[in-house]
Scaffold this motif. Structure first.
Motif, PDB file in Angstrom:
ATOM      1  N   TYR A  89       1.052  -1.205   0.102  1.00 45.66           N
ATOM      2  CA  TYR A  89      -0.044   0.063   0.101  1.00 45.66           C
ATOM      3  C   TYR A  89       0.733   0.962   0.096  1.00 45.66           C
ATOM      4  CZ  TYR A  89      -2.940   3.637   1.746  1.00 45.66           C
ATOM      5  OH  TYR A  89      -3.450   4.886   2.090  1.00 45.66           O
ATOM      6  N   LYS A  90       0.563   2.267  -0.931  1.00 47.07           N
ATOM      7  CA  LYS A  90       1.316   3.352  -0.929  1.00 47.07           C
ATOM      8  C   LYS A  90       0.022   4.556  -0.730  1.00 47.07           C
ATOM      9  CE  LYS A  90       5.137   1.978  -3.728  1.00 47.07           C
ATOM     10  NZ  LYS A  90       5.060   0.992  -4.453  1.00 47.07           N
ATOM     11  N   GLY A  91       0.404   5.378   0.085  1.00 44.52           N
ATOM     12  CA  GLY A  91      -0.371   6.546   0.435  1.00 44.52           C
ATOM     13  C   GLY A  91      -0.710   6.776   2.141  1.00 44.52           C
ATOM     14  N   PRO A  92      -1.408   7.699   2.481  1.00 44.45           N
ATOM     15  CA  PRO A  92      -1.526   8.048   3.835  1.00 44.45           C
ATOM     16  C   PRO A  92      -2.253   6.930   4.592  1.00 44.45           C
ATOM     17  CG  PRO A  92      -3.238   9.316   2.675  1.00 44.45           C
ATOM     18  CD  PRO A  92      -2.087   8.406   1.561  1.00 44.45           C
ATOM     19  N   PHE A  93      -1.937   6.975   6.018  1.00 42.38           N
ATOM     20  CA  PHE A  93      -2.492   6.077   6.822  1.00 42.38           C
ATOM     21  C   PHE A  93      -3.144   7.073   7.522  1.00 42.38           C
ATOM     22  CE2 PHE A  93      -1.976   2.391  10.011  1.00 42.38           C
ATOM     23  CZ  PHE A  93      -3.335   2.251  10.093  1.00 42.38           C
ATOM     24  N   THR A  94      -4.384   7.445   7.563  1.00 43.05           N
ATOM     25  CA  THR A  94      -5.196   8.663   8.351  1.00 43.05           C
ATOM     26  C   THR A  94      -6.159   8.123   9.233  1.00 43.05           C
ATOM     27  OG1 THR A  94      -6.610   8.958   6.740  1.00 43.05           O
ATOM     28  CG2 THR A  94      -4.600  10.232   6.183  1.00 43.05           C
ATOM     29  N   GLY A  95      -6.705   8.885  10.048  1.00 46.68           N
ATOM     30  CA  GLY A  95      -7.728   8.726  10.927  1.00 46.68           C
ATOM     31  C   GLY A  95      -7.263   8.335  12.238  1.00 46.68           C
ATOM     32  N   PHE A  96      -7.983   7.808  13.225  1.00 51.98           N
ATOM     33  CA  PHE A  96      -7.661   7.507  14.394  1.00 51.98           C
ATOM     34  C   PHE A  96      -6.743   6.330  14.715  1.00 51.98           C
ATOM     35  CE2 PHE A  96      -8.699   5.853  18.776  1.00 51.98           C
ATOM     36  CZ  PHE A  96      -8.322   7.048  19.350  1.00 51.98           C
ATOM     37  N   SER A  97      -7.165   5.205  13.663  1.00 51.51           N
ATOM     38  CA  SER A  97      -6.419   4.005  13.596  1.00 51.51           C
ATOM     39  C   SER A  97      -4.935   4.377  13.107  1.00 51.51           C
ATOM     40  CB  SER A  97      -6.745   3.067  12.665  1.00 51.51           C
ATOM     41  OG  SER A  97      -8.113   2.511  13.097  1.00 51.51           O
ATOM     42  N   GLY A  98      -4.578   5.206  12.081  1.00 49.01           N
ATOM     43  CA  GLY A  98      -3.487   5.751  11.766  1.00 49.01           C
ATOM     44  C   GLY A  98      -2.667   6.404  12.936  1.00 49.01           C
ATOM     45  N   LEU A  99      -3.309   7.000  13.735  1.00 43.77           N
ATOM     46  CA  LEU A  99      -2.800   8.009  14.582  1.00 43.77           C
ATOM     47  C   LEU A  99      -2.327   7.043  15.864  1.00 43.77           C
ATOM     48  CD1 LEU A  99      -2.156  10.587  15.767  1.00 43.77           C
ATOM     49  CD2 LEU A  99      -4.364  10.990  16.545  1.00 43.77           C
ATOM     50  N   VAL A 100      -3.101   6.263  16.118  1.00 42.45           N
ATOM     51  CA  VAL A 100      -2.775   5.018  17.437  1.00 42.45           C
ATOM     52  C   VAL A 100      -1.463   4.299  16.797  1.00 42.45           C
ATOM     53  CG1 VAL A 100      -3.614   3.123  18.487  1.00 42.45           C
ATOM     54  CG2 VAL A 100      -4.959   5.167  18.427  1.00 42.45           C
ATOM     55  N   PHE A 101      -1.642   3.754  15.614  1.00 46.25           N
ATOM     56  CA  PHE A 101      -0.505   3.041  14.825  1.00 46.25           C
ATOM     57  C   PHE A 101       0.841   3.805  15.044  1.00 46.25           C
ATOM     58  CE2 PHE A 101       2.142   2.049  11.094  1.00 46.25           C
ATOM     59  CZ  PHE A 101       2.302   0.466  11.493  1.00 46.25           C
ATOM     60  N   GLY A 102       0.786   5.092  14.648  1.00 48.08           N
ATOM     61  CA  GLY A 102       1.914   5.782  14.502  1.00 48.08           C
ATOM     62  C   GLY A 102       2.538   6.250  16.017  1.00 48.08           C
ATOM     63  N   LEU A 103       1.451   6.365  16.889  1.00 49.13           N
ATOM     64  CA  LEU A 103       2.084   6.927  18.173  1.00 49.13           C
ATOM     65  C   LEU A 103       2.473   5.669  19.081  1.00 49.13           C
ATOM     66  CD1 LEU A 103      -0.630   9.478  19.249  1.00 49.13           C
ATOM     67  CD2 LEU A 103       1.889   9.964  18.627  1.00 49.13           C
ATOM     68  N   ALA A 104       2.123   4.450  18.606  1.00 47.27           N
ATOM     69  CA  ALA A 104       2.315   3.282  19.334  1.00 47.27           C
ATOM     70  C   ALA A 104       3.999   3.058  19.458  1.00 47.27           C
ATOM     71  CB  ALA A 104       1.805   2.003  18.719  1.00 47.27           C
ATOM     72  N   LYS A 105       4.452   3.307  18.485  1.00 49.89           N
ATOM     73  CA  LYS A 105       6.187   3.107  18.492  1.00 49.89           C
ATOM     74  C   LYS A 105       7.059   3.899  19.630  1.00 49.89           C
ATOM     75  CE  LYS A 105      10.221   2.560  15.641  1.00 49.89           C
ATOM     76  NZ  LYS A 105      10.652   2.511  14.402  1.00 49.89           N
ATOM     77  N   ARG A 106       6.248   4.996  19.734  1.00 49.12           N
ATOM     78  CA  ARG A 106       6.605   5.895  20.880  1.00 49.12           C
ATOM     79  C   ARG A 106       6.625   5.577  22.273  1.00 49.12           C
ATOM     80  NH1 ARG A 106       4.857  11.944  19.084  1.00 49.12           N
ATOM     81  NH2 ARG A 106       5.832  11.978  17.104  1.00 49.12           N
TER      82      ARG A 106
END
Length: 148
Positions: A89-106
């Motif tokens: 998949y190439k493109g943005p991962f937006t919305g709430f799921s994308g946000l939780v996904f992105g912040l999980a690594k931190r």
């Protein structure tokens, strides 16, 4: 959701003790305060010793395959080697799921996302795609070791 009925954004949790799972179902739209809500969700997951989250999402594509994204190259390599699921998949991962996904690594939580290719329904872009859902569920069942 019922047409014409207003509802507040929310996140619901479902738990299972054997196997040990927490399933989160969240409202997908962007909204004010979503970072605070995402951090609270991650607080809850961390307090419950969650080591890995798996997000399932759809993406508009005529190609009906499952692909993935992850917070580490090792996790992507594992998905490709063990289950034949690769990036794609190439493109943005937006919305709430994308946000939780992105912040999980931190937060020190591994994150994996399965994207199911789906051809959008012209009249309703949010219309569920049963076939894409089944492909995503089959992949998730393999990863989690569930058998039908």
């Amino acid at each position: 959701m019922n047409p014409g009925v207003a509802d507040f954004p929310k996140v619901e949790f479902y738990t299972c003790s054997s196997p040990s799972l927490i399933i989160a179902k969240g409202y997908h739209a962007n909204f004010e305060g979503q970072y605070e809500v995402a951090m609270k969700v991650l607080d809850f997951l961390a307090e419950n010793h969650v080591k890995k989250i798996i997000v399932v999402a759809g993406y508009g594509s005529k190609d009906k395959k499952i692909c993935c994204a992850a917070t580490s190259k090792e996790l992507i390599a594992e998905m490709k080697e063990k289950y034949g699921v690769d990036i794609g998949y190439k493109g943005p991962f937006t919305g709430f799921s994308g946000l939780v996904f992105g912040l999980a690594k931190r937060r020190g939580i591994e994150a994996l996302c399965f994207f199911a290719g789906t051809e959008p329904h012209e009249d309703d872009l949010e219309f569920p795609d049963k076939e894409a859902s089944e492909r995503a569920l089959d992949t998730l069942n393999k990863i989690l070791g569930f058998h039908e």
